[in-house]
Design a protein around this motif. Structure first.
Motif, PDB file in Angstrom:
ATOM      1  N   VAL A 132      -6.816   5.210   1.789  1.00 12.36           N
ATOM      2  CA  VAL A 132      -7.037   3.770   1.923  1.00 12.36           C
ATOM      3  C   VAL A 132      -8.431   3.516   2.486  1.00 12.36           C
ATOM      4  O   VAL A 132      -9.041   4.382   3.109  1.00 12.36           O
ATOM      5  CB  VAL A 132      -5.964   3.132   2.833  1.00 12.36           C
ATOM      6  N   ASN A 174      -2.507   5.573  -0.328  1.00 10.73           N
ATOM      7  CA  ASN A 174      -1.792   4.479  -0.977  1.00 10.73           C
ATOM      8  C   ASN A 174      -0.778   5.027  -1.966  1.00 10.73           C
ATOM      9  O   ASN A 174      -0.589   6.256  -2.070  1.00 10.73           O
ATOM     10  CB  ASN A 174      -2.775   3.509  -1.642  1.00 10.73           C
ATOM     11  N   VAL A 189       0.827  -1.206   0.000  1.00  5.57           N
ATOM     12  CA  VAL A 189       0.000   0.000   0.000  1.00  5.57           C
ATOM     13  C   VAL A 189       0.864   1.259   0.000  1.00  5.57           C
ATOM     14  O   VAL A 189       0.581   2.232  -0.694  1.00  5.57           O
ATOM     15  CB  VAL A 189      -0.935  -0.012   1.231  1.00  5.57           C
TER      16      VAL A 189
END
Length: 769
Positions: free
Chosen positions: A743, A737, A721
């Motif tokens: 996220v 991310n 990520v």
């Protein structure tokens, strides 16, 4: 009496696991013990201290700070008021701004500040006359405030021919608006044109009608006004029955700090107690507050609730709620001794605040000695109230902690010499009478202007305006004096002991004096000396008026002056080379090459654990620059941040947390940066906040890292990520991310690998959206 523990609530939800301040967030470090204003509003009790505002929710016994961080326009209120206990709070300031606090929202009213009035615009008092009108007392007159539209409706200049008069408070009595001012008592009939100065009459029946009257209120069918006299217990409280003035409560001399009329009750805050009277009977107190925990109080302001509780702001004990003489709560937020923050110094885990000061040309301020120490959680205060011996000492300019004896620190006094503290007490005071320290010529004062311990516990001392301005008190308690190489008695300032034990001493107007003693303090024959000044071949200082010094992790010394910056690279060799000129830093801005901080007054320099440089300035706030100084990473000003002022005196940092402290003339504020000192291993890995609450707008900190550690954040499926590198011992994830998108909710794994690859650790964090 119960001392209510401090619980901080802010207007935004912040969750933090074992962290004092979230990354990227601010925290005021103000003084809340002295409370000149109290008001009941929004279902809470509000207290305006000398340098901060806080509220108390009686139902929860909790304290909430309000400051520029939350949206207030300033930190020092000059007036508080509300029309009722459930109505919004009005906060006035010296510059004329009024903040209206309604629930969790703050609305500033800037009409007064923007007005073309040339004079004192300070807001002094709010007189809520009706649900639509509030009369606002100011430094130039009285304003009629429209409560429905939240704006100034009329301006009343009540002096002769419309001149400005400093109005302290107002009240309505028998159809007239009355004003207590710095030059007598004025009144005007409400039916007349209050805008017309001719409508206002000064009460000539008062024999000293030019005297200051600082408080006026209506009580039942009478008018009460306090005649203020300088000094302790010199006031007179006067009662007007419509035809004559009489003195009341005059059995003993008094100072009357506050008056509140609540129906049939009159609440009076005097020098040492708060007393409540009923139905004009001033011979019988129906309620009284005079002590907490058998200690007397010094009231400064008062409010009275519908529940019959006294709320008292004190000079030194914060805010007190009294239900009865022996049922009291004290609300006090820990903080420094005062707002004075001339110099901040720091160790690994403590901040020291020196409350003295001097001018740029070293003129003393005669400030009573005070030092405040903060360990990241608690404040320890050193002043006359805690150490009686400090009552006779003055002008502490800076401090230094002893690396060999953790309980000991030294303080430089620009009057009384050198003060050594141990175990929170004064161990000894060295001056010209009991040590080699010298007093300045023709005076008894011993000017110590800088102190700094070296790694071996030797204390280096700047002894200003003497023939031998550099001295050392060794770890073995031996004094050694170094003769001046200039043959005069120079002014001195701060000291810097470098990593290789060079001693750099600021000599205002004359540059920097450098001593290399080669580790033999008693052998002067092998000493190396150097004087850095302006001009090529002389050191190439930007200016001989040096104001700050700091050594970075690469052994470079950064020098701030009154007009810019000079850097001495590889300073360890400066005494061994022929060319010892400093360098400027060149930066590119708007496509043009410029000199960093050209013509800027630099007040302090701090190097953070990532080797980045923080600079405080006079007039331009605080800058964060990259390790080499070529990139501006952040710039905080009073306009774009909660910083109180663009004039910042000093900086200090707690390396283990990355919290930067900034001292201004209005007090201290701190900012949690993203760099901390690196750990030796990864055993203390911590992710915070965890879980990340819904609607959280901050960043996630990953601390307990080694220097330059690699951090990989992945989802539970193993997809990467985000990738990060630690600044010192900490990395910061902005919850985005690799594509820059926020996220989603879920559990994320945090993998950490040391720079050498020999240490690894893993943790996880829950993100809630």
């Amino acid at each position: 009496m119960r001392l209510i523990p401090f619980i901080l609530f802010v207007f935004v939800s912040i969750v933090s696991n074992a962290q004092s301040v979230p990354i990227g967030q601010w925290q005021d470090q103000l003084t809340y013990s002295n409370v000149p204003f109290v008001s009941l509003a929004n279902g809470k009790a509000y207290a305006a201290a000398e340098s901060g505002l806080f509220s108390v929710d009686p139902s929860e016994n909790s304290i909430s700070r309000l400051s520029t961080i939350n949206g207030l326009s300033n930190i020092k209120a000059t007036a508080l008021g509300s029309s009722s206990e459930s109505a919004p709070l009005f906060v006035g300031y010296e510059d004329g701004v009024i903040d209206v606090v309604s629930g969790s929202s703050i609305s500033p009213v800037v009409d007064i500040r923007r007005s073309n009035i040339i004079g004192n615009k300070q807001v002094n008092h709010f007189n809520f006359y009706t649900n639509e009108i509030c009369f606002v007392s100011t430094g130039f007159g009285i304003l009629q405030y429209d409560l429905l539209k939240n704006e100034i409706k009329e301006t009343f200049l009540i002096g002769e021919s419309g001149s400005y008069v400093f109005v302290n408070s107002s009240t309505v009595f028998e159809g007239a608006l009355w004003a207590a001012t710095n030059s007598g008592v004025y009144s005007a009939n409400m039916s007349d044109d209050l805008f017309d100065p001719a409508s206002w009459i000064k009460d000539q029946s008062l024999n000293d009608s030019v005297t200051t009257y600082n408080n006026i209120t209506t009580y039942q069918n009478t008018l009460l006004v306090n005649r203020y006299q300088e000094g302790f217990r010199n006031d007179q409280l006067l009662l007007y029955n419509g035809s004559s003035w009489d003195t009341i409560l005059d059995e003993n001399p008094e100072s009357f700090r506050g008056l509140k009329a609540v129906g049939e009750l009159l609440v009076v805050a005097n020098s040492t107690s708060v007393e409540v009277y009923r139905n004009g009977d001033f011979t019988n107190q129906v309620q009284r507050l005079f002590a907490i925990d058998e200690q007397g109080i010094l009231p400064r302001s008062v409010a009275y609730s519908a529940a019959g509780h006294i709320w008292t702001g004190t000079f030194d004990k914060g805010l007190i709620q009294s239900r009865s003489a022996f049922d009291n709560d004290q609300y006090l937020i820990p903080g420094p001794v005062s707002t004075k923050a001339f110099r901040l110094n720091y160790s690994f885990d403590e901040i020291f605040v020196s409350g003295g000061g001097n001018s740029d040309i070293q003129v003393r301020t005669n400030t009573r000695a005070e030092v405040s120490k903060f360990d990241g959680t608690d404040w320890t205060l050193y002043y006359s109230e805690t150490i009686s011996a400090l009552d006779s000492l003055e002008d502490i300019l800076n401090t230094a902690f002893n690396p060999i004896i953790p309980t000991q620190f030294a303080a430089a006094s620009m009057n009384n010499g050198l003060i050594i503290f141990d175990n929170d007490e004064i161990e000894v005071v060295y001056n010209a009478e009991n040590s080699p320290l010298e007093s300045i010529s023709g005076a008894d004062a011993t000017f110590v202007t800088g102190v700094q311990y070296d790694a071996n516990g030797n204390l280096w001392i700047s002894n200003s305006i003497t023939g031998s301005p550099l001295k050392v008190l060794t770890a073995e308690n031996e004094w050694i004096t170094f003769a001046s190489n200039t043959g005069d008695a120079p002014k001195t300032n701060q000291l810097l002991v470098t990593g290789n034990n060079q001693v750099w001493q600021i000599r205002p107007g004359n540059g920097i004096y450098i001593l290399g003693h080669n580790g033999t303090l008693n052998n002067f024959n092998d000493d190396d000396l150097l004087l850095l000044q302006e001009g090529a071949g002389n050191g190439k200082l930007t200016s001989n008026d040096v104001t700050a010094m700091a050594e970075d992790a690469d052994g470079n010394v950064w020098v701030g002056t009154n007009i810019g910056l000079t850097v001495y690279y590889n300073a360890a060799n400066i005494l061994d080379v022929n060319s010892f000129d400093g360098s400027e830093i060149l930066i590119t801005q708007d496509g043009q090459t410029q000199v960093l901080f050209e013509n800027q007054f630099i007040t302090d320099i701090v190097v953070d654990p990532a080797n980045r440089k923080w600079f405080s300035t006079r007039g331009a706030g605080v800058y964060l620059m990259s390790a080499d100084g070529t990139q501006e990473l952040a710039h905080f000003t009073a306009e774009n941040s909660p910083l109180y002022s663009n004039n910042v005196n000093s900086l200090a940092i707690l390396p283990k947390t990355g919290e930067l402290f900034m001292g201004t003339e209005q007090g201290i504020i701190s900012y949690r940066s993203d760099a901390t000192i690196g750990n030796e291993d990864l055993e203390e890995l911590l992710v915070f906040p965890n879980p990340v609450p819904p609607n959280y707008s901050g960043s996630v900190g990953i601390s307990g890292l080694t220097n330059n550690a690699e951090v990989i954040i992945s989802d539970v499926g193993g997809s990467v990520v985000q990738r990060l590198t630690s600044n010192g011992g900490q990395a910061v994830w902005n919850l985005l991310n690799l594509n820059g998108s926020p996220v989603q909710s879920g559990v994320y794994l945090v993998y950490v690998v040391s720079e050498e690859g020999d240490q690894k650790a893993v943790s996880k964090v829950l993100v809630e959206r």
